[in-house]
Motif scaffolding. Structure first.
Motif, PDB file in Angstrom:
ATOM      1  N   PHE A 101     -94.604   7.796 -54.876  1.00  0.00           N
ATOM      2  CA  PHE A 101     -93.208   8.230 -54.858  1.00  0.00           C
ATOM      3  C   PHE A 101     -93.020   9.365 -53.859  1.00  0.00           C
ATOM      4  CE2 PHE A 101     -93.273   6.340 -59.149  1.00  0.00           C
ATOM      5  CZ  PHE A 101     -92.140   5.538 -59.058  1.00  0.00           C
ATOM      6  N   MET A 102     -91.915   9.295 -53.131  1.00  0.00           N
ATOM      7  CA  MET A 102     -91.508  10.384 -52.245  1.00  0.00           C
ATOM      8  C   MET A 102     -90.339  11.099 -52.904  1.00  0.00           C
ATOM      9  SD  MET A 102     -93.107  10.769 -49.268  1.00  0.00           S
ATOM     10  CE  MET A 102     -91.903  11.339 -48.067  1.00  0.00           C
ATOM     11  N   GLY A 103     -90.366  12.427 -52.888  1.00  0.00           N
ATOM     12  CA  GLY A 103     -89.280  13.155 -53.543  1.00  0.00           C
ATOM     13  C   GLY A 103     -89.341  12.956 -55.047  1.00  0.00           C
ATOM     14  N   THR A 104     -88.188  12.838 -55.670  1.00  0.00           N
ATOM     15  CA  THR A 104     -88.135  12.697 -57.122  1.00  0.00           C
ATOM     16  C   THR A 104     -88.083  11.231 -57.520  1.00  0.00           C
ATOM     17  OG1 THR A 104     -85.708  12.769 -57.216  1.00  0.00           O
ATOM     18  CG2 THR A 104     -86.886  14.879 -57.295  1.00  0.00           C
ATOM     19  N   PHE A 105     -88.364  10.963 -58.793  1.00  0.00           N
ATOM     20  CA  PHE A 105     -88.300   9.592 -59.291  1.00  0.00           C
ATOM     21  C   PHE A 105     -87.839   9.611 -60.740  1.00  0.00           C
ATOM     22  CE2 PHE A 105     -92.636  11.195 -59.604  1.00  0.00           C
ATOM     23  CZ  PHE A 105     -92.968  10.985 -60.935  1.00  0.00           C
ATOM     24  N   SER A 106     -87.312   8.490 -61.182  1.00  0.00           N
ATOM     25  CA  SER A 106     -86.798   8.366 -62.539  1.00  0.00           C
ATOM     26  C   SER A 106     -87.897   7.909 -63.485  1.00  0.00           C
ATOM     27  CB  SER A 106     -85.646   7.366 -62.571  1.00  0.00           C
ATOM     28  OG  SER A 106     -86.115   6.061 -62.256  1.00  0.00           O
ATOM     29  N   LEU A 107     -87.632   8.051 -64.778  1.00  0.00           N
ATOM     30  CA  LEU A 107     -88.576   7.562 -65.782  1.00  0.00           C
ATOM     31  C   LEU A 107     -88.733   6.055 -65.663  1.00  0.00           C
ATOM     32  CD1 LEU A 107     -90.331   7.914 -68.299  1.00  0.00           C
ATOM     33  CD2 LEU A 107     -88.246   7.810 -69.680  1.00  0.00           C
ATOM     34  N   GLU A 108     -87.621   5.357 -65.449  1.00  0.00           N
ATOM     35  CA  GLU A 108     -87.683   3.904 -65.312  1.00  0.00           C
ATOM     36  C   GLU A 108     -88.577   3.499 -64.147  1.00  0.00           C
ATOM     37  OE1 GLU A 108     -84.651   0.089 -64.626  1.00  0.00           O
ATOM     38  OE2 GLU A 108     -83.927   2.154 -64.420  1.00  0.00           O
ATOM     39  N   ALA A 109     -88.436   4.193 -63.021  1.00  0.00           N
ATOM     40  CA  ALA A 109     -89.258   3.867 -61.848  1.00  0.00           C
ATOM     41  C   ALA A 109     -90.732   4.150 -62.136  1.00  0.00           C
ATOM     42  CB  ALA A 109     -88.794   4.672 -60.641  1.00  0.00           C
ATOM     43  N   ALA A 110     -91.018   5.251 -62.817  1.00  0.00           N
ATOM     44  CA  ALA A 110     -92.405   5.568 -63.154  1.00  0.00           C
ATOM     45  C   ALA A 110     -93.013   4.485 -64.035  1.00  0.00           C
ATOM     46  CB  ALA A 110     -92.476   6.923 -63.853  1.00  0.00           C
ATOM     47  N   GLN A 111     -92.236   3.998 -64.993  1.00  0.00           N
ATOM     48  CA  GLN A 111     -92.741   2.942 -65.874  1.00  0.00           C
ATOM     49  C   GLN A 111     -93.047   1.665 -65.081  1.00  0.00           C
ATOM     50  OE1 GLN A 111     -89.376   3.504 -68.819  1.00  0.00           O
ATOM     51  NE2 GLN A 111     -91.023   2.990 -70.243  1.00  0.00           N
ATOM     52  N   CYS A 112     -92.144   1.312 -64.163  1.00  0.00           N
ATOM     53  CA  CYS A 112     -92.343   0.079 -63.388  1.00  0.00           C
ATOM     54  C   CYS A 112     -93.583   0.162 -62.499  1.00  0.00           C
ATOM     55  CB  CYS A 112     -91.117  -0.204 -62.528  1.00  0.00           C
ATOM     56  SG  CYS A 112     -89.639  -0.673 -63.460  1.00  0.00           S
ATOM     57  N   VAL A 113     -93.798   1.317 -61.880  1.00  0.00           N
ATOM     58  CA  VAL A 113     -94.877   1.449 -60.904  1.00  0.00           C
ATOM     59  C   VAL A 113     -96.225   1.694 -61.580  1.00  0.00           C
ATOM     60  CG1 VAL A 113     -95.759   2.883 -59.013  1.00  0.00           C
ATOM     61  CG2 VAL A 113     -93.347   2.227 -59.062  1.00  0.00           C
ATOM     62  N   ALA A 114     -96.246   2.460 -62.646  1.00  0.00           N
ATOM     63  CA  ALA A 114     -97.518   2.881 -63.236  1.00  0.00           C
ATOM     64  C   ALA A 114     -98.039   1.943 -64.319  1.00  0.00           C
ATOM     65  CB  ALA A 114     -97.389   4.290 -63.808  1.00  0.00           C
ATOM     66  N   SER A 115     -97.233   1.009 -64.789  1.00  0.00           N
ATOM     67  CA  SER A 115     -97.689   0.111 -65.852  1.00  0.00           C
ATOM     68  C   SER A 115     -98.323  -1.149 -65.254  1.00  0.00           C
ATOM     69  CB  SER A 115     -96.520  -0.267 -66.763  1.00  0.00           C
ATOM     70  OG  SER A 115     -95.518  -0.954 -66.032  1.00  0.00           O
ATOM     71  N   ASP A 116     -99.215  -1.751 -66.014  1.00  0.00           N
ATOM     72  CA  ASP A 116     -99.829  -3.026 -65.630  1.00  0.00           C
ATOM     73  C   ASP A 116    -100.369  -3.703 -66.891  1.00  0.00           C
ATOM     74  OD1 ASP A 116    -102.084  -1.600 -66.280  1.00  0.00           O
ATOM     75  OD2 ASP A 116    -102.884  -1.506 -64.253  1.00  0.00           O
ATOM     76  N   GLN A 117    -101.284  -4.638 -66.727  1.00  0.00           N
ATOM     77  CA  GLN A 117    -101.789  -5.379 -67.877  1.00  0.00           C
ATOM     78  C   GLN A 117    -102.535  -4.473 -68.849  1.00  0.00           C
ATOM     79  OE1 GLN A 117    -102.298  -6.061 -64.725  1.00  0.00           O
ATOM     80  NE2 GLN A 117    -101.526  -8.125 -64.280  1.00  0.00           N
ATOM     81  N   THR A 118    -103.124  -3.393 -68.358  1.00  0.00           N
ATOM     82  CA  THR A 118    -103.912  -2.512 -69.227  1.00  0.00           C
ATOM     83  C   THR A 118    -103.128  -1.310 -69.729  1.00  0.00           C
ATOM     84  OG1 THR A 118    -104.738  -1.268 -67.318  1.00  0.00           O
ATOM     85  CG2 THR A 118    -106.023  -3.185 -68.037  1.00  0.00           C
ATOM     86  N   THR A 119    -102.024  -0.980 -69.057  1.00  0.00           N
ATOM     87  CA  THR A 119    -101.214   0.185 -69.441  1.00  0.00           C
ATOM     88  C   THR A 119     -99.762  -0.262 -69.535  1.00  0.00           C
ATOM     89  OG1 THR A 119    -102.706   1.630 -68.182  1.00  0.00           O
ATOM     90  CG2 THR A 119    -100.585   2.560 -68.847  1.00  0.00           C
ATOM     91  N   ASP A 120     -99.245  -0.366 -70.777  1.00  0.00           N
ATOM     92  CA  ASP A 120     -97.864  -0.834 -70.907  1.00  0.00           C
ATOM     93  C   ASP A 120     -96.885   0.304 -70.616  1.00  0.00           C
ATOM     94  OD1 ASP A 120     -97.332   0.721 -73.249  1.00  0.00           O
ATOM     95  OD2 ASP A 120     -98.209  -0.834 -74.511  1.00  0.00           O
ATOM     96  N   SER A 121     -95.609  -0.062 -70.485  1.00  0.00           N
ATOM     97  CA  SER A 121     -94.601   0.910 -70.054  1.00  0.00           C
ATOM     98  C   SER A 121     -94.401   2.032 -71.062  1.00  0.00           C
ATOM     99  CB  SER A 121     -93.274   0.189 -69.795  1.00  0.00           C
ATOM    100  OG  SER A 121     -92.829  -0.472 -70.971  1.00  0.00           O
ATOM    101  N   TRP A 122     -94.636   1.754 -72.355  1.00  0.00           N
ATOM    102  CA  TRP A 122     -94.490   2.813 -73.363  1.00  0.00           C
ATOM    103  C   TRP A 122     -95.629   3.814 -73.255  1.00  0.00           C
ATOM    104  CZ3 TRP A 122     -90.031   3.538 -75.537  1.00  0.00           C
ATOM    105  CH2 TRP A 122     -89.164   2.459 -75.666  1.00  0.00           C
ATOM    106  N   ALA A 123     -96.826   3.331 -72.957  1.00  0.00           N
ATOM    107  CA  ALA A 123     -97.956   4.240 -72.762  1.00  0.00           C
ATOM    108  C   ALA A 123     -97.721   5.139 -71.547  1.00  0.00           C
ATOM    109  CB  ALA A 123     -99.253   3.453 -72.598  1.00  0.00           C
ATOM    110  N   VAL A 124     -97.061   4.602 -70.524  1.00  0.00           N
ATOM    111  CA  VAL A 124     -96.756   5.404 -69.336  1.00  0.00           C
ATOM    112  C   VAL A 124     -95.912   6.611 -69.711  1.00  0.00           C
ATOM    113  CG1 VAL A 124     -95.504   5.427 -67.137  1.00  0.00           C
ATOM    114  CG2 VAL A 124     -97.002   3.506 -67.696  1.00  0.00           C
ATOM    115  N   ILE A 125     -94.964   6.426 -70.639  1.00  0.00           N
ATOM    116  CA  ILE A 125     -94.125   7.548 -71.075  1.00  0.00           C
ATOM    117  C   ILE A 125     -94.991   8.657 -71.662  1.00  0.00           C
ATOM    118  CG2 ILE A 125     -92.311   8.267 -72.665  1.00  0.00           C
ATOM    119  CD1 ILE A 125     -91.077   5.523 -72.401  1.00  0.00           C
ATOM    120  N   ASP A 126     -95.937   8.265 -72.516  1.00  0.00           N
ATOM    121  CA  ASP A 126     -96.815   9.259 -73.133  1.00  0.00           C
ATOM    122  C   ASP A 126     -97.664   9.971 -72.085  1.00  0.00           C
ATOM    123  OD1 ASP A 126     -95.863   8.581 -75.640  1.00  0.00           O
ATOM    124  OD2 ASP A 126     -97.450   7.108 -76.002  1.00  0.00           O
ATOM    125  N   HIS A 127     -98.217   9.207 -71.157  1.00  0.00           N
ATOM    126  CA  HIS A 127     -99.067   9.816 -70.130  1.00  0.00           C
ATOM    127  C   HIS A 127     -98.241  10.709 -69.201  1.00  0.00           C
ATOM    128  CE1 HIS A 127    -102.183   7.450 -71.733  1.00  0.00           C
ATOM    129  NE2 HIS A 127    -101.922   6.319 -71.100  1.00  0.00           N
TER     130      HIS A 127
END
Length: 916
Positions: free
Chosen positions: A466-492
């Motif tokens: 990410f460049m500059g700032t990013f939203s929670l939704e964007a963080a969930q989309c980019v950081a989640s995958d088969q091993t890390t779901d979008s809810w776990a991304v919120i916690d991390h």
């Protein structure tokens, strides 16, 4: 419960100082109250009104300690301000008076300031507090205030001091002198393990004061922030300031090198002079030993021992009421009674002003570190832009700034700026006496990174794209995958925020960001693991999806506000999509999702270049809906130099949407086409587009779509029929019942009102309307609209013969239009008239020639009716002033001017009152 402190305390002034007309003469400067002017060495020095008002109040009370509250009340009596306003004004005064050593304006920490110079003469009756003692009189030898006091400038002493004499006087006033003197005597005998002399601390005066205030009311205060932000130095400075306030001392316990949490209690005990065995009862024994003591305990660098430190501090708070604990950590302890003080980076100037920049902490630190090797180095007009940009690129992080400054003798300031992209390699070789983790920036980041769990490390790495700032939704989309779901991304993500590795920018919708150094480290980690390209692809895909949104009827102004913060992310995603490992279809998807983005941020020209780059890739193989959305984005860019292309793109989008049976998409495209054809004064095409749009309009759709049709009719009346009275009537009808701060097309209808006034010759009304519009942020948050309004305002002022104000408005309009709508000829028509009316006929003739030349170029400007009127009047004045040969010569000269040259000619830079 723990609580985070508010950024700064707020004071509401309720009194004002008197105002006396006089000229006060000092050895090196004069204060001219009649003119509201400071003169240094005989030359006027520009000061902001509030800064000059502060100087006046200081000058009225030479030698007297003026408290912060008194100064704020005197200068800002009608508004609410923070202490930052006072500190900034003091910094500006010191810069103006060249008072680096603070001989003229001295800081008395936690109390206020002393103006320590007296006038050598004055003109008229000056109401001065001359009975107040000067420095030599105000304090006798026993009670003197140290000459150097902490305010964060290079020459001062590193820390503030405790005013013993003030305490004595306060005690005497309350009838408790004996008890207070006994307490003072005991405090002066207090021991500590502080350095004999603290190193200088820059730009932290307000933080030192705020942290000291928190310790007065809170038993436990945790200074929290990322690695290298200066937590330890700030805490030590506060401890140094309070060293005489605790009968049993102020003690620093350095924990960074402590690997085993079981050693925490014995380590603290040893620093306090006790021997505690490594046993289960060690903590109880320690608390018993200190339960009746009065001391300040500084636990430095607790982030890797949080559980043990939290247990220790909890027991101290419960059983040792005279002990206060100051903690530094990247993460809070999360215990009851903990007051969290999140330390911000050093202040970085918003503008490259050589006079004001040295008043900011980041610049002060950068300069001080360079001056340690090169005492002659200063910030001047030649290097201030590079210095400010370096501090900004380093996020004002002290550790990074120190490392960068260490490279300046080798690279120079400009070379250092160019090399910052290699920051992790460049920012190394720090102070050899510093802890190992702080001897390179990578070392500091590696220390923090090593404290994360494996899933947290994965999420942190992926956020690096990410460049500059990013939203929670964007963080969930980019950081989640088969091993890390979008809810776990919120916690991390929450954990990373807690650990100061991700910053939060508060707002109606919070956004997040990594510091530039942290982002570089995360990208390096992605490259090492071979996942950088895949993460960038996921970032681009997520961004296209998020920008598009799922609200079909999203109001344009709401859309602008939603997507505007992602401009830097769009640039990063586009750079990848256009690169060697990118994807052309994702590039088209990104482009199609950026309608309104470029207008919102004032970079329409950048959007136009992007669309032209991507246009060849939109062909028969492109999915029809994606192609339709792309051509709509092109049409809605609103570059007035590309009206014909935009109108054609709108019709192309409408045909594609109609082929998809997308009634709403076709309607939106046709209304945009109607707008563009109206601006082109193409009656038949405009009417055909509007008729087609009205046939598709559904009454069940949101009301703002009705307003978009009404705006079309206003534009028709003004640009095609040339009936300003009819345009005004239609605009007022459309504005009935609208909340303008929530209406894109309502704002545009309102902007037509001053345009109508100008065309009818009611210049006072036009000016009044423009001023009202400029005071409402919902309009001016669009750079394009702000440029247009300022152009209208400038035109009104020209016709009202207020040339000085007209020049300011038109200068701003022309500067903004360069990016908002390409360098448009429209405002320069008003500029030409301004120059002609000012008598600058040669400049006016050259400006007119520049306009003529633009109209002959392949890219032709659209010039509205009022600008045409200004052009014609300016042309008449110029043609009557010169012979045909002179006109031809000036026309030839003006036609060769670039946009930058014609702007510099029209608005020459003014220095010390002299244009050049």
């Amino acid at each position: 419960m723990n609580a985070e402190r508010s950024p700064k305390s707020i004071t509401t002034p309720d009194s004002a100082s008197g105002d006396v007309v006089a000229v006060l003469h000092y050895p090196r400067f004069d204060i001219d109250k009649a003119r509201g002017e400071l003169r240094v060495a005989g030359r006027p020095v520009a000061l902001r009104p509030k800064t000059f008002a502060l100087l006046q109040h200081l000058a009225r009370h030479p030698g007297r300690l003026l408290g912060r509250n008194e100064l704020i009340e005197a200068v800002w009596r009608d508004v609410i301000v923070t202490d930052d306003s006072l500190v900034q004004c003091i910094s500006e005064l010191r810069a103006a008076l060249d008072d680096r050593s603070q001989k003229l304006i001295r800081t008395v920490p936690r109390r206020g300031y002393i103006f320590d110079v007296r006038p050598i003469g004055s003109i008229s009756g000056e109401s001065l507090d001359l009975t107040a003692p000067s420095q030599s009189q105000a304090f006798d030898e026993e009670d003197c205030v140290p000459e150097s006091v902490h305010e964060g400038t290079p020459e001062q002493a590193p820390c503030d001091f405790v005013d013993v004499a003030g305490k004595r006087r306060a005690a005497s006033n309350t009838g408790e002198a004996g008890e207070e003197l006994t307490s003072l005597a005991r405090s002066t005998r207090a021991t500590n393990n502080l350095p004999v002399q603290m190193p200088p601390l820059y730009g932290r005066a307000e933080d030192v004061a705020a942290l000291a205030r928190l310790l007065e009311v809170s038993r436990v205060v945790s200074v929290v922030g990322p690695a290298g932000i200066g937590k330890t130095r700030l805490a030590q400075a506060v401890a140094y300031e309070l060293r005489n306030d605790y009968a049993d001392g102020v003690w620093i316990v350095e924990l960074a090198s402590l690997a085993d949490g079981l050693l925490l209690v014995p380590t603290v005990a040893r620093v306090l002079g006790h021997q505690i065995a490594l046993s289960e009862g060690g903590l109880t024994s320690l608390v018993q030993l200190i339960r009746d003591q009065s001391l300040l305990l500084l636990l430095d660098n607790c982030e890797h021992l949080l559980q043990q430190a939290a247990h220790l501090v909890t027991q101290i708070v419960a059983d040792a009421p005279g002990v206060r604990v100051l903690v530094t950590s990247q993460e809070p302890l999360h215990i009851d009674q903990e007051q969290i003080f999140r330390l911000d980076a050093l202040a970085v100037p918003a503008n490259a002003d050589a006079t004001a920049a040295p008043g900011f902490g980041a610049v002060q630190l950068f300069v001080a570190r360079i001056q340690a090797a090169d005492p002659k180095f200063t910030v001047d007009s030649g290097n201030v832009s590079d210095v400010v940009e370096i501090c900004r690129r380093l996020d004002g992080i002290p550790l990074a700034i120190e490392f960068a400054a260490a490279r300046e003798p080798l690279l120079g300031v400009h070379g250092l700026l160019r090399r910052l992209d290699e920051s992790l390699r460049l920012l190394a070789g720090g102070n050899r006496t510093a802890p190992a983790r702080h001897q390179t920036l990578r070392g500091a980041l590696q220390w923090s990174y090593g404290l994360l769990s494996a899933p947290e490390q994965t999420v942190f790495d992926r956020l690096g794209v990410f460049m500059g700032t990013f939203s929670l939704e964007a963080a969930q989309c980019v950081a989640s995958d088969q091993t890390t779901d979008s809810w776990a991304v919120i916690d991390h993500l929450a954990s990373l925020v807690d650990k100061s590795l991700v910053m939060v920018e508060r707002g109606e919708v919070p956004r997040y960001r990594l510091l530039e150094s942290s982002r570089a480290f995360a990208l390096e980690r992605l490259a090492i693991t071979g996942s950088l390209d895949a993460t960038r692809r996921r970032h681009a895909e997520a961004l296209a999806q998020i920008l598009t949104g799922d609200d079909l009827f999203e109001e344009p102004l709401a859309r602008m506000r939603r997507i505007a913060p992602d401009l830097d992310n769009v640039r990063a995603a586009v750079a990848w999509a256009l690169g060697p490992t990118g994807d052309h279809q994702i590039a088209v998807e990104l482009a199609a999702a950026t309608d309104r983005l470029w207008d919102a941020r004032g970079f329409n020209d950048e959007g136009a270049r992007l669309y032209r780059t991507i246009e060849p890739w939109v062909d028969e193989s492109t999915p029809p809906r994606l192609a339709a959305r792309f051509w709509f984005a092109v049409a809605d860019l609103r570059m007035r130099t590309e009206l014909k292309r935009e109108a054609a793109s709108a019709l192309r989008a409408a045909r594609l949407f109609q082929g998809l049976n997308d009634r709403f998409g076709a309607f939106r495209s046709l209304t945009v086409a109607a707008h563009q054809f109206a601006f082109l004064a193409d009656r038949d095409a405009a009417i055909a587009a509007l008729t087609g749009a009205e046939a598709l309009l559904d009454d069940a759709w949101p009301s703002w779509l009705q307003t978009s049709v009404a705006y079309c009719r206003v534009v028709f009346a003004y640009f095609i029929d040339r009936k300003p009275d009819e345009a005004r009537r239609l605009a007022n009808a459309a504005l009935q019942g609208l909340r303008l701060d929530h209406s894109f097309y309502g704002n545009r209808c309102e902007i037509m009102l001053p345009a109508c006034d100008l065309l009818e010759g009611d210049f006072a009304s036009a000016l009044r309307r423009c001023n009202d519009i400029l005071n409402r942020s919902s309009v001016t948050e669009s750079v394009q609209l702000r440029s247009h309004i300022l152009s209208l305002r400038g035109a009104a002022l020209v016709y009202l013969d207020d040339f000085k104000a007209a020049e300011l408005a038109l200068r701003s309009a022309c500067t903004l239009s360069m990016h908002a709508r390409d360098p448009m000829a429209c405002p320069y028509c008003h500029v030409a008239l301004l120059l002609a009316r000012q008598g600058r006929l040669v400049d006016a003739a050259r400006t007119l020639a520049w306009i003529d030349n633009r109209q002959l170029q392949a890219v032709r400007d659209w010039i509205p009716p009022m600008a045409v009127s200004s052009y014609k009047e300016a042309r008449a004045i110029v043609d009557s002033a010169f012979t045909r040969e002179e006109c031809d010569r000036l026309a030839s000269e003006g036609a060769r001017l670039s946009f930058e040259q014609v702007t510099a000619m029209a608005f020459p830079v003014v220095q010390s009152g002299v244009a050049r």
